[in-house]
Design an enzyme around this catalytic site. Sequence first.
Site, mmCIF file in Angstrom:
data_model
loop_
_atom_site.group_PDB
_atom_site.id
_atom_site.type_symbol
_atom_site.label_atom_id
_atom_site.label_comp_id
_atom_site.label_asym_id
_atom_site.label_seq_id
_atom_site.Cartn_x
_atom_site.Cartn_y
_atom_site.Cartn_z
ATOM 1 N N GLU A 154 45.311 12.530 -6.546
ATOM 2 C CA GLU A 154 45.636 11.348 -7.354
ATOM 3 C C GLU A 154 46.498 10.334 -6.637
ATOM 4 O O GLU A 154 46.403 9.153 -6.929
ATOM 5 C CB GLU A 154 46.237 11.738 -8.710
ATOM 6 C CG GLU A 154 47.556 12.428 -8.646
ATOM 7 C CD GLU A 154 48.053 12.846 -10.028
ATOM 8 O OE1 GLU A 154 47.617 12.282 -11.028
ATOM 9 O OE2 GLU A 154 48.895 13.748 -10.074
ATOM 10 N N TRP B 17 44.872 -1.523 -19.592
ATOM 11 C CA TRP B 17 44.149 -0.584 -18.731
ATOM 12 C C TRP B 17 42.708 -0.638 -19.214
ATOM 13 O O TRP B 17 42.414 -0.230 -20.337
ATOM 14 C CB TRP B 17 44.754 0.808 -18.894
ATOM 15 C CG TRP B 17 44.257 1.830 -17.925
ATOM 16 C CD1 TRP B 17 44.706 2.023 -16.642
ATOM 17 C CD2 TRP B 17 43.248 2.814 -18.149
ATOM 18 N NE1 TRP B 17 44.031 3.066 -16.068
ATOM 19 C CE2 TRP B 17 43.127 3.571 -16.960
ATOM 20 C CE3 TRP B 17 42.425 3.139 -19.218
ATOM 21 C CZ2 TRP B 17 42.226 4.618 -16.827
ATOM 22 C CZ3 TRP B 17 41.528 4.190 -19.089
ATOM 23 C CH2 TRP B 17 41.439 4.916 -17.897
ATOM 24 N N CYS C 262 47.636 1.319 -21.896
ATOM 25 C CA CYS C 262 47.993 -0.030 -22.329
ATOM 26 C C CYS C 262 49.373 -0.027 -22.986
ATOM 27 O O CYS C 262 49.752 0.954 -23.630
ATOM 28 C CB CYS C 262 46.989 -0.542 -23.337
ATOM 29 S SG CYS C 262 45.315 -0.516 -22.734
ATOM 30 N N ARG D 165 53.117 3.412 -17.291
ATOM 31 C CA ARG D 165 52.003 3.960 -18.067
ATOM 32 C C ARG D 165 50.660 3.673 -17.406
ATOM 33 O O ARG D 165 49.658 4.257 -17.775
ATOM 34 C CB ARG D 165 52.009 3.346 -19.477
ATOM 35 C CG ARG D 165 53.204 3.753 -20.300
ATOM 36 C CD ARG D 165 53.282 2.916 -21.551
ATOM 37 N NE ARG D 165 52.185 3.205 -22.438
ATOM 38 C CZ ARG D 165 52.299 3.807 -23.609
ATOM 39 N NH1 ARG D 165 53.471 4.201 -24.023
ATOM 40 N NH2 ARG D 165 51.257 4.023 -24.365
ATOM 41 N N GLU E 293 47.183 22.479 -9.127
ATOM 42 C CA GLU E 293 48.154 21.393 -9.257
ATOM 43 C C GLU E 293 48.389 20.713 -7.903
ATOM 44 O O GLU E 293 48.489 19.489 -7.826
ATOM 45 C CB GLU E 293 49.459 21.945 -9.859
ATOM 46 C CG GLU E 293 50.576 20.950 -10.040
ATOM 47 C CD GLU E 293 50.220 19.741 -10.913
ATOM 48 O OE1 GLU E 293 49.159 19.728 -11.551
ATOM 49 O OE2 GLU E 293 51.026 18.782 -10.912
ATOM 50 N N ASN F 283 46.265 -1.955 -28.555
ATOM 51 C CA ASN F 283 45.998 -0.685 -27.864
ATOM 52 C C ASN F 283 45.047 0.120 -28.736
ATOM 53 O O ASN F 283 45.143 0.073 -29.961
ATOM 54 C CB ASN F 283 47.280 0.140 -27.702
ATOM 55 C CG ASN F 283 48.210 -0.444 -26.669
ATOM 56 O OD1 ASN F 283 47.844 -1.384 -25.966
ATOM 57 N ND2 ASN F 283 49.396 0.115 -26.579
ATOM 58 N N GLY F 284 44.211 0.918 -28.102
ATOM 59 C CA GLY F 284 43.282 1.742 -28.872
ATOM 60 C C GLY F 284 41.854 1.269 -28.650
ATOM 61 O O GLY F 284 41.592 0.457 -27.756
ATOM 62 N N LYS G 111 47.687 16.755 -7.212
ATOM 63 C CA LYS G 111 48.687 15.814 -6.681
ATOM 64 C C LYS G 111 48.118 15.104 -5.468
ATOM 65 O O LYS G 111 48.259 13.900 -5.322
ATOM 66 C CB LYS G 111 49.989 16.531 -6.267
ATOM 67 C CG LYS G 111 50.846 17.084 -7.377
ATOM 68 C CD LYS G 111 51.555 16.052 -8.229
ATOM 69 C CE LYS G 111 50.730 15.642 -9.401
ATOM 70 N NZ LYS G 111 50.793 16.307 -10.629
ATOM 71 N N LYS H 295 49.709 6.645 -16.855
ATOM 72 C CA LYS H 295 50.662 7.727 -17.086
ATOM 73 C C LYS H 295 50.339 8.466 -18.366
ATOM 74 O O LYS H 295 50.477 9.672 -18.464
ATOM 75 C CB LYS H 295 52.081 7.146 -17.128
ATOM 76 C CG LYS H 295 53.179 8.175 -17.382
ATOM 77 C CD LYS H 295 53.307 9.108 -16.197
ATOM 78 C CE LYS H 295 54.373 10.170 -16.386
ATOM 79 N NZ LYS H 295 54.147 11.288 -15.434
ATOM 80 N N HIS I 278 32.701 32.975 -1.869
ATOM 81 C CA HIS I 278 31.570 32.775 -2.791
ATOM 82 C C HIS I 278 31.041 31.347 -2.733
ATOM 83 O O HIS I 278 30.399 30.900 -3.675
ATOM 84 C CB HIS I 278 31.991 33.129 -4.216
ATOM 85 C CG HIS I 278 32.402 34.567 -4.352
ATOM 86 N ND1 HIS I 278 31.509 35.606 -4.261
ATOM 87 C CD2 HIS I 278 33.618 35.126 -4.523
ATOM 88 C CE1 HIS I 278 32.159 36.754 -4.393
ATOM 89 N NE2 HIS I 278 33.449 36.484 -4.541
HETATM 90 C C1 F6R Z 1 48.826 14.267 -13.196
HETATM 91 C C2 F6R Z 1 49.074 13.693 -14.489
HETATM 92 C C3 F6R Z 1 48.057 13.879 -15.573
HETATM 93 C C4 F6R Z 1 48.770 14.299 -16.864
HETATM 94 C C5 F6R Z 1 47.779 14.347 -18.030
HETATM 95 C C6 F6R Z 1 48.442 14.821 -19.298
HETATM 96 O O1 F6R Z 1 49.879 14.028 -12.330
HETATM 97 O O2 F6R Z 1 50.084 13.110 -14.699
HETATM 98 O O3 F6R Z 1 47.078 14.802 -15.209
HETATM 99 O O4 F6R Z 1 49.356 15.541 -16.645
HETATM 100 O O5 F6R Z 1 47.237 13.071 -18.235
HETATM 101 O O6 F6R Z 1 49.519 14.029 -19.630
HETATM 102 P P1 F6R Z 1 50.588 14.498 -20.704
HETATM 103 O O7 F6R Z 1 51.333 15.650 -20.134
HETATM 104 O O8 F6R Z 1 51.463 13.311 -20.929
HETATM 105 O O9 F6R Z 1 49.814 14.895 -21.918
#
Ligand code: F6R
Length: 615
Positions: A495, A74, A2, A27, A488, A100-101, A492, A610, A511
């Site tokens: 998501e 959000w 948010c 975000r 990773e 927010n929160g 990617k 984000k 396994h």
């Molecule tokens: C994946 C992604 C999330 C962040 C995670 C932590 O592409 O962006 O998995 O890596 O939410 O975010 P930060 O690094 O901002 O704590």
Amino acid sequence: MCGIVAYLGDKEAQPVLLEGLRRLEYRGYDSSGIAVLNGKGLEVTKKVGRIQQLERVLAVRPLHGSLGISHTRWATHGKATDVNAHPHTDASGKLAIVHNGIIENYGILKKKLIDKGFQFRTETDTEVLAFLIGFHFDTLDTDTENRLEMAVMEALREVTGTYGLVAIHQDQPGLMVGARRGSPLVLGIGKHEHFLASDVSAMAAHTQTVAHLRDFDVVTIDRNGYRLKSLSQNKVGLEISKIDYQSGEAEMGDFPHFMLKEIFEQPISIQNAFRGRLNLDESTAQLGGLNLTPQDLREIDRIVITGCGTALHAGLVGEYIIESMAHVPVEIEWASEFRLRNSPMDRRTLVLAVSQSGETEDTLGALREARRKGHRVLGICNNVASTLARETDGGVYMYAGPEVSVAATKSFTSQVVIFALLALLLGRMRFLSASQGRGIIEAIEALPDQITQVLRQSAHIRKIAEKYRNANSMLFFGRQMQFGIALEGALKMKEITYIHAGGHPTAELKHGIIALVDEKTPSVFLCPKDGAYDKNINNLQQVKARKGPVIAVATEGNEEIRNHADDIIYIPDAPDFAAAILSVVPLQLFAYHMAVILGRDVDKPRNLAKSVTVP
Ligand code: F6R
């Protein structure tokens, strides 16, 4: 997650607020809204979907006035709908808040208000907070000078949970009240204007002078300036600073998406991570921000790395790097688990909290838990103005520049480079020789050019993505430092394309995972020329024997791999830690191209935010 933008000044509020909301889009959100105070009273417009949808409504029925609040939501409590979007008004319709929160005791508060005869329109915790503030406002004498401020403070005394909020009221038309606990709120001070926002980027186009509110701060802003109070016994005081934030840095330029721009920025962002931090004379690294003496560094006998998502995957690669270069035992802890565990640690344990945004609630929870128990916590962070940066005992900034795309890319490679620097520093204090140190430095310095070489294969990687566009599921395999890269790569892919993908240690194939292999499920094998190469090829052949298509990420010059894999992406020859950094770049591009081919919203994938500011 948010986002909040609030404005009080000489200009029309609506365009300032909408521009601020657009800056916060990255975000993640699912609805947005705006409320403005003017001669007619309080006017509110809110809309589910993208900000463009809100803008379309406002283009037809603009809100005029130079005091306003706005929000990107959000969904947490209640679905993403027009009515659940912020701002929320109180029972009288004269007060509006953005928040927010999470109000943890909103159920109890709601019941109390229902018992007093109030009727709610939404299922949100924020509406309860709006009603509560409105209730206190209405019980205060109409001639009370600080009526809105007092009402906000009274209400917040009853609240358990977290908030960054801004309130306005049509009976006190020239002011707004902001408050913070656990959810960031920044005051922006301009010429004849003030801002409140959850992120400096929302106001960076208007002012560079900001102050981060601390927990329990309550700020009241009117035409004459601002006044600060606190809900705690803390001494009130704001630390005003100048931000070094070029709002232009967050523009896409010639790239079709922020994600592609950020992938292509990696030669530079990596350089920024190691610039000025390599000591060629002593063949080591220098990381002044750690705030640790050489003696402190020598005494560390265990490291716990914590974070979430991509940051945790970087930590996993970091674990292998630190253990192999410095022989210090390292453990990886998901921040969401760590904050609830009683993990055994002693005073020689160093906790490293890794976060691009520095605002991830679980990571902040983990660092606070570690600090509560008296441990030293350092941060690896990109956002220098973040809560994590303020609450850690020291750390290393990434200097990667704003990362706007929801999918983290450049922050990951910068984090891994920083782990290599830390490992070099700790290793040189233990057993690494000067010539080994020099070798590591050379490998780090070579990375920007080598990444540029990998980026040149973008068109080739797009063709591979075309070939597998109908896949419903994918597997990613890697060993040792490449295991974190497999995780990773799979994250990617999941998501931004919504294709199911799993990352696994290569040898785990037999396994259980092998049951998933069939001709429609591509497997990505990370198999550069390293100590595990022969074993990797062995596993790769097991997949081929079951007709599974294989994409290999291999070291340049390896012609033999052509006998095994269907598609090959080459990376330059490099030591293991550098090969890990080089291997993730093609996986970022693979996911990116696949998402574009499938018509996905690359920079803003569904349901994601984000910066995850809720636990
Ligand atoms: C994946 C992604 C999330 C962040 C995670 C932590 O592409 O962006 O998995 O890596 O939410 O975010 P930060 O690094 O901002 O704590």
